[in-house]
Design a protein around this motif. Sequence first.
Motif, PDB file in Angstrom:
ATOM      1  N   SER A 260       0.825  -1.211   0.000  1.00 54.25           N
ATOM      2  CA  SER A 260       0.000   0.000   0.000  1.00 54.25           C
ATOM      3  C   SER A 260       0.856   1.258   0.000  1.00 54.25           C
ATOM      4  N   GLY A 261       1.808   1.303  -0.936  1.00 54.31           N
ATOM      5  CA  GLY A 261       2.654   2.472  -1.041  1.00 54.31           C
ATOM      6  C   GLY A 261       3.541   2.694   0.153  1.00 54.31           C
ATOM      7  N   GLY A 262       3.868   1.631   0.857  1.00 57.24           N
ATOM      8  CA  GLY A 262       4.707   1.744   2.036  1.00 57.24           C
ATOM      9  C   GLY A 262       3.959   2.049   3.318  1.00 57.24           C
ATOM     10  N   ALA A 263       2.626   2.031   3.268  1.00 55.51           N
ATOM     11  CA  ALA A 263       1.834   2.394   4.444  1.00 55.51           C
ATOM     12  C   ALA A 263       1.735   1.271   5.463  1.00 55.51           C
ATOM     13  N   TYR A 264       1.802   0.019   5.004  1.00 55.06           N
ATOM     14  CA  TYR A 264       1.576  -1.106   5.900  1.00 55.06           C
ATOM     15  C   TYR A 264       2.689  -2.143   5.782  1.00 55.06           C
ATOM     16  N   VAL A 265       2.903  -2.876   6.867  1.00 56.67           N
ATOM     17  CA  VAL A 265       3.824  -4.001   6.907  1.00 56.67           C
ATOM     18  C   VAL A 265       3.018  -5.246   7.261  1.00 56.67           C
ATOM     19  N   ALA A 266       3.070  -6.270   6.397  1.00 57.21           N
ATOM     20  CA  ALA A 266       2.437  -7.557   6.684  1.00 57.21           C
ATOM     21  C   ALA A 266       3.502  -8.487   7.238  1.00 57.21           C
ATOM     22  N   ALA A 267       3.275  -9.013   8.423  1.00 57.88           N
ATOM     23  CA  ALA A 267       4.291  -9.796   9.130  1.00 57.88           C
ATOM     24  C   ALA A 267       3.736 -11.170   9.469  1.00 57.88           C
ATOM     25  N   GLY A 268       4.469 -12.220   9.054  1.00 57.77           N
ATOM     26  CA  GLY A 268       4.057 -13.589   9.322  1.00 57.77           C
ATOM     27  C   GLY A 268       4.933 -14.225  10.385  1.00 57.77           C
ATOM     28  N   ARG A 269       4.314 -15.098  11.214  1.00 56.50           N
ATOM     29  CA  ARG A 269       5.031 -15.752  12.305  1.00 56.50           C
ATOM     30  C   ARG A 269       4.803 -17.260  12.279  1.00 56.50           C
ATOM     31  N   GLN A 270       5.747 -17.958  12.902  1.00 54.64           N
ATOM     32  CA  GLN A 270       5.612 -19.392  13.145  1.00 54.64           C
ATOM     33  C   GLN A 270       5.682 -19.645  14.646  1.00 54.64           C
ATOM     34  N   TRP A 271       5.004 -20.701  15.075  1.00 57.37           N
ATOM     35  CA  TRP A 271       5.017 -21.167  16.462  1.00 57.37           C
ATOM     36  C   TRP A 271       4.280 -20.246  17.420  1.00 57.37           C
ATOM     37  N   GLY A 272       3.589 -19.264  16.950  1.00 61.68           N
ATOM     38  CA  GLY A 272       2.903 -18.336  17.841  1.00 61.68           C
ATOM     39  C   GLY A 272       1.404 -18.541  17.792  1.00 61.68           C
ATOM     40  N   SER A 273       0.678 -17.660  18.448  1.00 63.71           N
ATOM     41  CA  SER A 273      -0.778 -17.744  18.463  1.00 63.71           C
ATOM     42  C   SER A 273      -1.404 -16.938  17.339  1.00 63.71           C
ATOM     43  N   THR A 274      -0.611 -16.132  16.637  1.00 67.14           N
ATOM     44  CA  THR A 274      -1.106 -15.321  15.531  1.00 67.14           C
ATOM     45  C   THR A 274      -0.216 -15.528  14.317  1.00 67.14           C
ATOM     46  N   ASP A 275      -0.798 -15.922  13.186  1.00 69.66           N
ATOM     47  CA  ASP A 275      -0.014 -16.181  11.984  1.00 69.66           C
ATOM     48  C   ASP A 275       0.365 -14.896  11.254  1.00 69.66           C
ATOM     49  N   LEU A 276      -0.590 -13.995  11.093  1.00 71.00           N
ATOM     50  CA  LEU A 276      -0.385 -12.824  10.254  1.00 71.00           C
ATOM     51  C   LEU A 276      -0.876 -11.572  10.968  1.00 71.00           C
ATOM     52  N   THR A 277      -0.033 -10.536  10.972  1.00 70.60           N
ATOM     53  CA  THR A 277      -0.390  -9.261  11.583  1.00 70.60           C
ATOM     54  C   THR A 277      -0.081  -8.142  10.610  1.00 70.60           C
ATOM     55  N   LEU A 278      -0.984  -7.188  10.509  1.00 68.73           N
ATOM     56  CA  LEU A 278      -0.758  -5.996   9.692  1.00 68.73           C
ATOM     57  C   LEU A 278      -0.413  -4.844  10.617  1.00 68.73           C
ATOM     58  N   TYR A 279       0.701  -4.156  10.323  1.00 68.91           N
ATOM     59  CA  TYR A 279       1.154  -3.027  11.126  1.00 68.91           C
ATOM     60  C   TYR A 279       1.113  -1.747  10.312  1.00 68.91           C
ATOM     61  N   ASP A 280       0.856  -0.642  10.986  1.00 69.05           N
ATOM     62  CA  ASP A 280       1.064   0.665  10.398  1.00 69.05           C
ATOM     63  C   ASP A 280       2.568   0.873  10.276  1.00 69.05           C
ATOM     64  N   ALA A 281       3.056   1.071   9.045  1.00 70.45           N
ATOM     65  CA  ALA A 281       4.500   1.120   8.825  1.00 70.45           C
ATOM     66  C   ALA A 281       5.159   2.272   9.577  1.00 70.45           C
ATOM     67  N   ALA A 282       4.465   3.400   9.694  1.00 66.67           N
ATOM     68  CA  ALA A 282       5.069   4.573  10.313  1.00 66.67           C
ATOM     69  C   ALA A 282       5.080   4.490  11.832  1.00 66.67           C
ATOM     70  N   THR A 283       3.961   4.048  12.420  1.00 70.00           N
ATOM     71  CA  THR A 283       3.830   4.076  13.881  1.00 70.00           C
ATOM     72  C   THR A 283       4.155   2.745  14.546  1.00 70.00           C
TER      73      THR A 283
END
Length: 552
Positions: free
Chosen positions: A276-299
């Motif tokens: 999204s033009g650098g607005a968001y970071v999609a982050a994937g994890r293993q072994w945790g309780s959450t597979d995918l999290t979307l972050y506000d790239a700036a904050t």
Amino acid sequence: MRHPLVRRLAAYCGAAGLITGLLTVAAPAAAWAADTTTDLGVTFDSYTADLVVGGGRVFVPADDRIIVADTDGNLTGGVVTGLPGIRELAMNADNTRLYAALAGSNEVAEIDTASLAVTRRIDLSAHPCPSTLALLGERLWVGHGCDNGPGGVVGLDLSAATPAPAPVAVGGEHLGAPVLAAAGDTLVVGEAGMHHADLLVYDVGDGTPELRGTIDGRTWRIDYLSDLALTSDGSTLVAAADAPGHFTRYDTTTLTRIGTYGDGWDGYPSAVAIGSGGAYVAAGRQWGSTDLTLYDAATGAAMFATDQPDAELLQDGVAFSGSDVFALLRSSADRLLLWRVTGVALPASNLTVTAPARPYAGSPVTVEGKLIRADGKPLGLKPLTVTRRPIDGKKEPIVGVTTQRNGTFTFEDMPPDIGEVTYLVFWDGDDHYRRSSASVTVTVRHISALTLDGPQSGVVGTAMALTGVLTAGGKPPSPGATLTVQRSVYVDNVSDGSVKLPPVSVNADGTYTFIDTPAIAGEYSYLALWSGEVTAGPAKATHQIKVTLGTG
């Protein structure tokens, strides 16, 4: 690759004692209906963990072929075969050419995305096991290295009829193919499979790599690097590594850490993408309780989180597609899955829902809520999906629930039985705002009834028997029920205060009896109280007795 069953055991069985500081997302809950998961028709290969999106299609490498899906997550039937030991993909800016690193034949294959035909194969036999790719314009950077090493990087000028690999003088220790990322004038080469993995940052503005500096793996505690992502101008790097446990943001000019995504441990960071033009970071994890999290790239704020409890998100397996995110999964049966999470990069909506905590059986439950934008403004008339879920029973839909123009909604429901009932409310989102969901749980209880009877008059020093009956939903309460009894004595309309009598046990048939012997004359007031139980509400009853000194 860590197995998904082990990951779930760690997440659900050992969380209380082993996992601290789990990520809490004050954002819309995990999606219920809009996402799709597609079985790609192949068994998972431990070397396959990549995907690219472009031109309205998703390309996934699978051992010796590339599988093609559309951006709705549906298989198109297209497939590119004859690609031995395919490891990673890269696509050019206009989505016309796809490149595949072939560790099995020591080549890079160039593929026409319209016809899915292999247009040329670039020989890399002098640099065995090409495995990772990063493309900048007509310059393709290839990370090579077999399991026993050593590894390195070569550059290919794709504008040449026969590109000749030009080795990059990379430093550090590369036990295999390094992790690569390229954007703007920046190429980052990350050490793979290393404790304290260095990230080598190169300036490639003129096509010839010049080392800008090193992001020190020991200083920033970068352990076992999985994935890298750069902003489009190459100024900011986001790294996914087992340690420090979150996704770390670095400045590629100062070579310092400038932020993190997901403080606290909630699984091993394994995949990252910027969209999204650098607005968001999609982050994937293993072994945790959450597979995918979307972050506000700036904050760094978590905007959205979702999970696939029966599958494991793969390393380097996340990519944006407009407002959607695609991820690669390994199922518990070792199948390769394509997971489409829709609308996550849209502006947020917020759904709230409330209901009486403890309604009574036989009376309707009124559920209320509101759907608004993140700035508090209503979203107007929107259909909602509502489901009633008893704690032990079948989920049932509640149809016809729609928000009003001011965003509010209300509906009534008659629960079929006593016990906990959860109302799940879901808005599917639209082209402008991200979906959201909320739930509320109520405990439906029987109405209880309590009687208290006794004499109308009594004599000081003479025992008085008081009796009554307790019912819950018209039946005796659960065994072991007890009552609290309070006694107040009024002399000349002045109370001497309330006295609590010994607890009164209720018999199996709901009856009870207690004895009290008055010590002084006056108006005796008795209050019997039952606090209720899980399936029945509280009840109370009163009785008054006039006590005199007698005639003797």
